[in-house]
Design a protein around this motif. Structure first.
Motif, PDB file in Angstrom:
ATOM      1  N   PHE A  51      37.915  49.765  38.425  1.00 24.85           N
ATOM      2  CA  PHE A  51      39.172  50.015  37.711  1.00 24.85           C
ATOM      3  C   PHE A  51      39.574  48.808  36.881  1.00 24.85           C
ATOM      4  CE2 PHE A  51      40.154  53.217  41.179  1.00 24.85           C
ATOM      5  CZ  PHE A  51      39.905  54.301  40.361  1.00 24.85           C
ATOM      6  N   SER A  99      45.741  51.446  47.565  1.00 22.01           N
ATOM      7  CA  SER A  99      46.179  50.526  46.516  1.00 22.01           C
ATOM      8  C   SER A  99      45.216  50.559  45.342  1.00 22.01           C
ATOM      9  CB  SER A  99      46.249  49.101  47.061  1.00 22.01           C
ATOM     10  OG  SER A  99      47.061  49.035  48.181  1.00 22.01           O
ATOM     11  N   ALA A 100      43.899  50.592  45.664  1.00 21.64           N
ATOM     12  CA  ALA A 100      42.901  50.601  44.589  1.00 21.64           C
ATOM     13  C   ALA A 100      43.075  51.841  43.721  1.00 21.64           C
ATOM     14  CB  ALA A 100      41.491  50.555  45.180  1.00 21.64           C
ATOM     15  N   LEU A 101      43.319  52.986  44.343  1.00 25.75           N
ATOM     16  CA  LEU A 101      43.474  54.212  43.565  1.00 25.75           C
ATOM     17  C   LEU A 101      44.745  54.173  42.721  1.00 25.75           C
ATOM     18  CD1 LEU A 101      42.329  56.938  46.097  1.00 25.75           C
ATOM     19  CD2 LEU A 101      41.038  55.843  44.287  1.00 25.75           C
ATOM     20  N   ARG A 135      54.326  57.593  31.569  1.00 24.66           N
ATOM     21  CA  ARG A 135      53.138  58.349  31.219  1.00 24.66           C
ATOM     22  C   ARG A 135      53.048  59.672  31.957  1.00 24.66           C
ATOM     23  NH1 ARG A 135      48.724  54.272  32.540  1.00 24.66           N
ATOM     24  NH2 ARG A 135      49.994  52.396  32.380  1.00 24.66           N
ATOM     25  N   TYR A 147      46.136  51.505  41.573  1.00 24.96           N
ATOM     26  CA  TYR A 147      45.811  50.591  40.478  1.00 24.96           C
ATOM     27  C   TYR A 147      44.974  51.317  39.424  1.00 24.96           C
ATOM     28  CZ  TYR A 147      43.353  46.785  38.109  1.00 24.96           C
ATOM     29  OH  TYR A 147      42.804  45.960  37.176  1.00 24.96           O
ATOM     30  N   GLY A 148      44.034  52.124  39.891  1.00 25.34           N
ATOM     31  CA  GLY A 148      43.203  52.869  38.949  1.00 25.34           C
ATOM     32  C   GLY A 148      44.011  53.832  38.114  1.00 25.34           C
ATOM     33  N   ALA A 149      45.034  54.425  38.714  1.00 19.68           N
ATOM     34  CA  ALA A 149      45.836  55.402  37.984  1.00 19.68           C
ATOM     35  C   ALA A 149      46.768  54.741  36.988  1.00 19.68           C
ATOM     36  CB  ALA A 149      46.633  56.256  38.961  1.00 19.68           C
ATOM     37  N   THR A 150      47.273  53.544  37.326  1.00 18.47           N
ATOM     38  CA  THR A 150      48.322  52.950  36.503  1.00 18.47           C
ATOM     39  C   THR A 150      47.883  51.689  35.767  1.00 18.47           C
ATOM     40  OG1 THR A 150      49.098  51.663  38.375  1.00 18.47           O
ATOM     41  CG2 THR A 150      50.123  53.799  38.037  1.00 18.47           C
ATOM     42  N   GLY A 151      46.845  51.005  36.247  1.00 19.86           N
ATOM     43  CA  GLY A 151      46.384  49.801  35.574  1.00 19.86           C
ATOM     44  C   GLY A 151      47.200  48.565  35.875  1.00 19.86           C
ATOM     45  N   THR A 152      48.042  48.596  36.890  1.00 21.10           N
ATOM     46  CA  THR A 152      48.812  47.407  37.241  1.00 21.10           C
ATOM     47  C   THR A 152      48.994  47.344  38.742  1.00 21.10           C
ATOM     48  OG1 THR A 152      50.924  46.296  37.039  1.00 21.10           O
ATOM     49  CG2 THR A 152      50.939  48.668  36.827  1.00 21.10           C
ATOM     50  N   LEU A 153      49.251  46.127  39.229  1.00 19.30           N
ATOM     51  CA  LEU A 153      49.439  45.958  40.670  1.00 19.30           C
ATOM     52  C   LEU A 153      50.912  45.822  41.029  1.00 19.30           C
ATOM     53  CD1 LEU A 153      46.562  43.412  41.479  1.00 19.30           C
ATOM     54  CD2 LEU A 153      46.592  45.849  41.951  1.00 19.30           C
ATOM     55  N   LEU A 203      44.639  60.804  41.161  1.00 12.82           N
ATOM     56  CA  LEU A 203      44.369  59.457  41.666  1.00 12.82           C
ATOM     57  C   LEU A 203      45.614  58.873  42.317  1.00 12.82           C
ATOM     58  CD1 LEU A 203      42.306  57.406  39.061  1.00 12.82           C
ATOM     59  CD2 LEU A 203      41.638  58.088  41.343  1.00 12.82           C
ATOM     60  N   LEU A 224      50.834  45.080  44.818  1.00 10.84           N
ATOM     61  CA  LEU A 224      49.881  45.615  45.788  1.00 10.84           C
ATOM     62  C   LEU A 224      49.056  44.509  46.429  1.00 10.84           C
ATOM     63  CD1 LEU A 224      48.710  48.735  43.766  1.00 10.84           C
ATOM     64  CD2 LEU A 224      50.340  48.646  45.636  1.00 10.84           C
ATOM     65  N   LEU A 255      38.202  48.779  43.146  1.00 12.00           N
ATOM     66  CA  LEU A 255      39.082  47.829  42.456  1.00 12.00           C
ATOM     67  C   LEU A 255      38.379  47.230  41.250  1.00 12.00           C
ATOM     68  CD1 LEU A 255      40.779  45.896  45.375  1.00 12.00           C
ATOM     69  CD2 LEU A 255      41.937  47.172  43.586  1.00 12.00           C
ATOM     70  N   TRP A 259      40.481  49.120  32.966  1.00 15.78           N
ATOM     71  CA  TRP A 259      41.745  48.752  32.337  1.00 15.78           C
ATOM     72  C   TRP A 259      41.634  47.471  31.529  1.00 15.78           C
ATOM     73  CZ3 TRP A 259      45.385  52.163  31.831  1.00 15.78           C
ATOM     74  CH2 TRP A 259      45.486  53.205  32.756  1.00 15.78           C
TER      75      TRP A 259
END
Lengths: 492, 102
Positions: free
Chosen positions: B51, A179-181, A201, A183-189, A208, A130, B48, B55
């Protein structure tokens, strides 16, 4: 000790070649004396695009197995490499078309920015996180904002630049928040890790993630100039320098589509039931709005701009089909489409340089007899846009339709066919102007003694575009094979 | 973790983003429009960073810092265009910029 990640310089070579060129062209603006500036910077930039094309070709040959470069922020695969070939080719043609522009100031900067925009797009074709996606999008967009407004003495250029900047940044902001959301949902870029996290998961209905995906698609729709996010397109294409309009029509669209497919297939395959429907709706909107709005335009650049919106609709049909066939269809479609787009704008640029003002459809009356090479070329481009056989446009549309049909969307194919029928009206209207109207403007055009001599480089570019348009019809199998291998590197 | 949780941060981020979006759509001065674009981007930055904390990895923070650099570049171009328009004595009102239409 800090361990630095392994960098696959070879995978970066198409980007780096153009970056080096952008820097040298910028240096040329300072170090090279006045009259030599233009030839030097144009030659360097052309060489850069050709070098980038060659590097991408080698990359394509040596990337049969897709793998991450730069810790997975970039993917080294054939999907990106084939897109890079299209982008670099479009850039090289744009340099040839640009050379005859009669602006005296900021010539080196123009080429430097063109190379920088090309570098950003070529980087983006490989981007697979992202962060790199956002950086790539902004990279080429900012260069294009400046290119639109590079003649700061012309009010229409400034207006186009500012409009493009505002709408483009608005779209980028949606892409970023989406992209931020995600990232918030999955914890990775990283796109591949997002895809895995969603599958493992069971996040495919996570609010999100779904809202993030929708916002990212809105942002990308701005870049693809898909209706209803297309309003900037006609204004910017009309106001920008004509070679840049052609480059934007070809390359921005190409990279935006390639990127969208990569994002959707890699990260959001689990959400296909949502985005296929959304994209089909956007495709219909683009087909309807693009074609109907093109009917009432008088400025040729605006007609071409709305035509590019409708072509975005055709390509979106293939994206929405969510299949390897659809991916292949988009990649194939982009090859003749890019050539036709650059070529058509090049002919408009030639006419514009003769007239010294914007070209309306009436200004093309009898132009086919005055300048047979350009006239016949524009004729072929119009037939190609309309999807006539003997041009690659026919096969492109055929593939896009068959991808939608295979997905079970007969209604979408019917709308596409109806849109094609409507588009004949304005495409053939231009052809009629070129050949069947005696040049009522003949008095006007003979009365312009300052008509410049034939622009050899522009003609070479136009002939090359015609060659690609026609050859992509006859050499369809090799091109489809290229696209097939490229699509094979994405997890369709 | 002390302090408000993710929903609070996300709420502020969304509020900023929506404020900025309305600013872009409704205000007429290009300067305010640019400012509103910045607010949109900074809303995203806040999300960002929140989050990233949630995480426990730095990806979001790196992203936010890159966004700041990009936003600065974007504003430079935007302000440059506005200055050029002001020098040409063009009307600085995005609703009046309509020589390109059809």
């Amino acid at each position: 000790m800090i361990t630095t990640p392994h960098v696959d310089w070879f995978a970066l070579s198409p980007t780096l070649a153009l970056l080096a060129v952008a820097a040298s062209a910028l240096l040329a603006a300072v170090l090279v004396p006045g009259p030599l500036r233009k030839p030097v910077s144009a030659t360097v930039t052309f060489a850069g695009f050709v070098g980038s094309f060659a590097a991408a070709a080698v990359l394509y040959a040596h990337s049969a197995d897709a793998h991450g470069a730069l810790t997975g922020s970039l993917m080294r695969d054939r999907w990106g490499a084939l897109a890079q070939l299209i982008l670099a080719g479009a850039g090289a043609l744009a340099v040839l078309v640009s050379y005859g522009e009669r602006t005296k100031e900021h010539v080196s900067e123009y080429y430097a920015l063109l190379a920088a925009a090309g570098a950003g797009m070529i980087f983006l074709a490989q981007a697979s996180s992202l962060l790199t996606i956002f950086l790539g999008v902004e990279w080429f967009s900012i260069a294009l904002y400046i290119l639109c407004a590079i003649d700061i003495d012309r009010a229409s250029r400034l207006e186009a630049g500012l409009k493009y900047l505002i709408t483009g940044s608005f779209g980028s902001a949606f892409l970023l928040f989406g992209s931020a959301l995600v990232y918030g949902a999955t914890g990775t870029l990283r796109l591949d890790l997002i895809g895995r996290a969603v599958a493992d998961r069971g996040l495919s209905d996570d609010p999100l993630l779904v809202v993030g995906l929708a916002m990212m698609l809105v942002g990308l729709a701005f870049k693809m100039s898909v209706a209803p996010f297309h309003q900037w397109t006609p204004d910017v294409y009309q106001g920008a320098p004509t070679p840049i309009s052609g480059f934007m029509g070809a390359a921005t669209k190409a990279v935006a589509f390639v990127l969208t497919i990569r994002i959707l297939q890699t990260a959001f395959a689990q959400d296909a039931h949502l985005w296929t429907v959304l994209l089909a709706v956007l495709a219909v909107a683009s087909l309807v709005i693009g074609n109907l709005a093109a009917l009432v335009q008088t400025d040729v650049k605006r007609i071409l701009a709305y035509s590019s919106v409708s072509h975005a609709g055709f390509m979106l049909m293939a994206v929405a089909a969510d299949s390897a066939l659809g991916g292949r269809a988009v990649l194939y479609y982009l090859i003749p489409y890019s050539a036709m787009s650059i070529g058509a704008f090049a002919v408009v640029a030639a006419r514009e340089r003769e007239l010294g003002h914007d070209v309306s459809a009436d200004d093309l009356a009898g132009y086919g007899w005055e300048r047979p090479v350009l006239g016949v070329a524009l004729w072929i481009f119009m037939l190609g846009f309309a999807g006539f056989p003997l041009t690659g446009g026919f096969i492109g549309k055929f593939y896009a339709f068959s991808a939608a049909y295979r997905h079970g969307w007969l209604w979408l194919v019917i709308i596409g066919a109806a849109a094609t029928a409507v588009s004949l009206w304005y495409y053939l209207g231009i052809v009629r102007q070129l050949f069947l109207r005696s040049s009522a403007g003949a008095a006007g055009s003979t009365g312009t003694p300052s008509a410049p001599p034939r622009d050899a480089l522009l003609q070479i570019a136009v002939v090359a575009c015609v060659a690609i348009t026609v050859a992509s019809f006859f050499a369809v199998q090799p091109l489809i094979d290229l696209a097939k291998h490229a699509a094979g590197s994405l997890p369709f | 973790m002390a302090g408000p949780g993710i929903p609070a941060y996300l709420g502020v981020a969304v509020f900023l983003f929506v404020t900025g979006a309305f600013g872009v759509l409704l205000r007429r001065s290009p300067l305010i429009v640019l400012l509103s674009l910045e607010i949109m981007l900074n809303g995203a930055n806040l999300a960002l960073i929140a989050f990233s904390r949630h995480w426990g990895n730095g990806d979001g923070q790196i992203f936010a810092i890159s966004v700041m650099a990009v936003a600065a570049a974007e504003v430079v171009v935007g302000l440059g265009l506005i200055v050029a328009m002001a020098r040409k004595k063009l009307n600085l009102d995005v609703d009046e910029l309509s020589s390109l239409k059809g």
